[in-house]
Design a protein around this motif. Sequence first.
Motif, PDB file in Angstrom:
ATOM      1  N   LEU A  91      36.417 105.495  97.918  1.00 40.46           N
ATOM      2  CA  LEU A  91      36.878 106.275  98.421  1.00 40.46           C
ATOM      3  C   LEU A  91      36.754 105.526 100.231  1.00 40.46           C
ATOM      4  O   LEU A  91      36.617 106.435 101.101  1.00 40.46           O
ATOM      5  N   ILE A  92      35.703 105.261  99.659  1.00 41.78           N
ATOM      6  CA  ILE A  92      34.766 104.687 101.152  1.00 41.78           C
ATOM      7  C   ILE A  92      36.107 103.179 101.189  1.00 41.78           C
ATOM      8  O   ILE A  92      36.115 103.137 102.383  1.00 41.78           O
ATOM      9  N   ALA A 130      40.375 101.954 105.562  1.00 42.37           N
ATOM     10  CA  ALA A 130      41.395 101.478 105.083  1.00 42.37           C
ATOM     11  C   ALA A 130      42.450 102.473 106.244  1.00 42.37           C
ATOM     12  O   ALA A 130      43.111 102.246 107.012  1.00 42.37           O
ATOM     13  N   ALA A 131      42.070 103.918 106.336  1.00 47.82           N
ATOM     14  CA  ALA A 131      42.393 105.220 106.055  1.00 47.82           C
ATOM     15  C   ALA A 131      41.987 105.086 108.062  1.00 47.82           C
ATOM     16  O   ALA A 131      43.262 105.424 108.886  1.00 47.82           O
ATOM     17  N   ARG A 132      41.228 105.357 108.176  1.00 47.06           N
ATOM     18  CA  ARG A 132      40.370 104.991 109.236  1.00 47.06           C
ATOM     19  C   ARG A 132      40.971 104.282 110.670  1.00 47.06           C
ATOM     20  O   ARG A 132      41.529 104.067 111.279  1.00 47.06           O
ATOM     21  N   ARG A 133      40.608 102.813 109.444  1.00 50.99           N
ATOM     22  CA  ARG A 133      41.575 101.625 110.538  1.00 50.99           C
ATOM     23  C   ARG A 133      43.037 101.936 111.113  1.00 50.99           C
ATOM     24  O   ARG A 133      43.274 101.458 112.306  1.00 50.99           O
ATOM     25  N   ASP A 134      43.956 101.878 110.261  1.00 50.38           N
ATOM     26  CA  ASP A 134      45.073 102.264 110.260  1.00 50.38           C
ATOM     27  C   ASP A 134      45.726 104.095 110.580  1.00 50.38           C
ATOM     28  O   ASP A 134      46.878 103.547 111.108  1.00 50.38           O
ATOM     29  N   LEU A 169      42.629 110.229 105.537  1.00 46.96           N
ATOM     30  CA  LEU A 169      41.008 110.067 105.800  1.00 46.96           C
ATOM     31  C   LEU A 169      41.083 111.691 105.586  1.00 46.96           C
ATOM     32  O   LEU A 169      39.522 111.642 105.176  1.00 46.96           O
ATOM     33  N   SER A 170      41.147 112.807 105.944  1.00 46.81           N
ATOM     34  CA  SER A 170      40.507 113.604 105.614  1.00 46.81           C
ATOM     35  C   SER A 170      40.757 114.596 104.504  1.00 46.81           C
ATOM     36  O   SER A 170      39.644 115.072 103.922  1.00 46.81           O
ATOM     37  N   ALA A 171      41.846 114.263 103.440  1.00 48.46           N
ATOM     38  CA  ALA A 171      41.822 114.627 102.098  1.00 48.46           C
ATOM     39  C   ALA A 171      40.717 113.829 101.846  1.00 48.46           C
ATOM     40  O   ALA A 171      40.411 113.943 100.162  1.00 48.46           O
ATOM     41  N   ALA A 172      40.374 112.233 101.900  1.00 46.43           N
ATOM     42  CA  ALA A 172      39.364 111.756 100.773  1.00 46.43           C
ATOM     43  C   ALA A 172      37.854 111.895 101.143  1.00 46.43           C
ATOM     44  O   ALA A 172      37.590 112.028 100.396  1.00 46.43           O
ATOM     45  N   GLY A 173      38.219 112.868 102.538  1.00 40.01           N
ATOM     46  CA  GLY A 173      36.589 113.761 103.903  1.00 40.01           C
ATOM     47  C   GLY A 173      36.442 114.786 102.364  1.00 40.01           C
ATOM     48  O   GLY A 173      35.663 115.395 101.905  1.00 40.01           O
ATOM     49  N   LEU A 201      29.659 115.359 104.043  1.00 42.55           N
ATOM     50  CA  LEU A 201      30.134 114.590 105.159  1.00 42.55           C
ATOM     51  C   LEU A 201      30.610 114.376 106.129  1.00 42.55           C
ATOM     52  O   LEU A 201      30.604 113.434 105.966  1.00 42.55           O
ATOM     53  N   GLY A 202      32.081 114.956 106.025  1.00 37.73           N
ATOM     54  CA  GLY A 202      32.774 114.793 106.637  1.00 37.73           C
ATOM     55  C   GLY A 202      33.692 113.754 106.579  1.00 37.73           C
ATOM     56  O   GLY A 202      34.285 113.510 105.095  1.00 37.73           O
ATOM     57  N   VAL A 203      33.772 112.803 107.501  1.00 36.11           N
ATOM     58  CA  VAL A 203      35.161 111.857 107.260  1.00 36.11           C
ATOM     59  C   VAL A 203      34.400 110.713 108.258  1.00 36.11           C
ATOM     60  O   VAL A 203      34.540 109.793 108.458  1.00 36.11           O
ATOM     61  N   ASP A 204      32.858 110.644 107.891  1.00 35.39           N
ATOM     62  CA  ASP A 204      31.532 109.938 108.471  1.00 35.39           C
ATOM     63  C   ASP A 204      31.527 109.113 106.600  1.00 35.39           C
ATOM     64  O   ASP A 204      31.159 108.802 105.772  1.00 35.39           O
ATOM     65  N   ILE A 205      32.156 107.419 106.751  1.00 33.10           N
ATOM     66  CA  ILE A 205      32.104 106.658 105.639  1.00 33.10           C
ATOM     67  C   ILE A 205      30.875 105.853 105.794  1.00 33.10           C
ATOM     68  O   ILE A 205      30.517 105.914 104.594  1.00 33.10           O
ATOM     69  N   ASP A 206      30.375 105.559 106.845  1.00 27.51           N
ATOM     70  CA  ASP A 206      28.920 105.406 106.803  1.00 27.51           C
ATOM     71  C   ASP A 206      27.695 106.479 106.108  1.00 27.51           C
ATOM     72  O   ASP A 206      27.240 106.041 105.379  1.00 27.51           O
ATOM     73  N   ALA A 207      28.333 107.539 105.497  1.00 29.67           N
ATOM     74  CA  ALA A 207      27.395 108.640 105.443  1.00 29.67           C
ATOM     75  C   ALA A 207      27.681 108.701 103.727  1.00 29.67           C
ATOM     76  O   ALA A 207      26.908 109.120 102.805  1.00 29.67           O
TER      77      ALA A 207
END
Length: 108
Positions: free
Chosen positions: A56-57, A62-66, A72-76, A87-93
């Motif tokens: 998922l990370i 990739a979703a954010r980049r593209d 991205l919301s569904a992954a969150g 953790l929202g859509v904060d991929i670093d978190a």
Amino acid sequence: AERGLWAAAGRNLKEVDLGPTRRTLEACLGDEAEAVRLEALLGLRLLGDPSALPALIDYGRAARRDERFKELSAAGAAVRELTGRDLGVDIDAWGSWWRERTATEGQG
């Protein structure tokens, strides 16, 4: 959902190998069709296996980049379900949570 079915059947969840299902859903994240990717994200969310976090990370990056913000919301949402934390859509978190979890497991 799968864990819920096993729990309802009286099975100890530690006895249930979710790996094959998780890996199949993770593979679907690379499908060309957005609908397939969204269903795979929902499947991972319902499966409830935190081991899906690394996939998922990567997917979130990739979703954010593209600029696939719906995905991205569904992954969150999947991450929220798997971690129990918003953790929202904060991929670093997401990555921090995963590193902390694996470090804690390594100590036990």
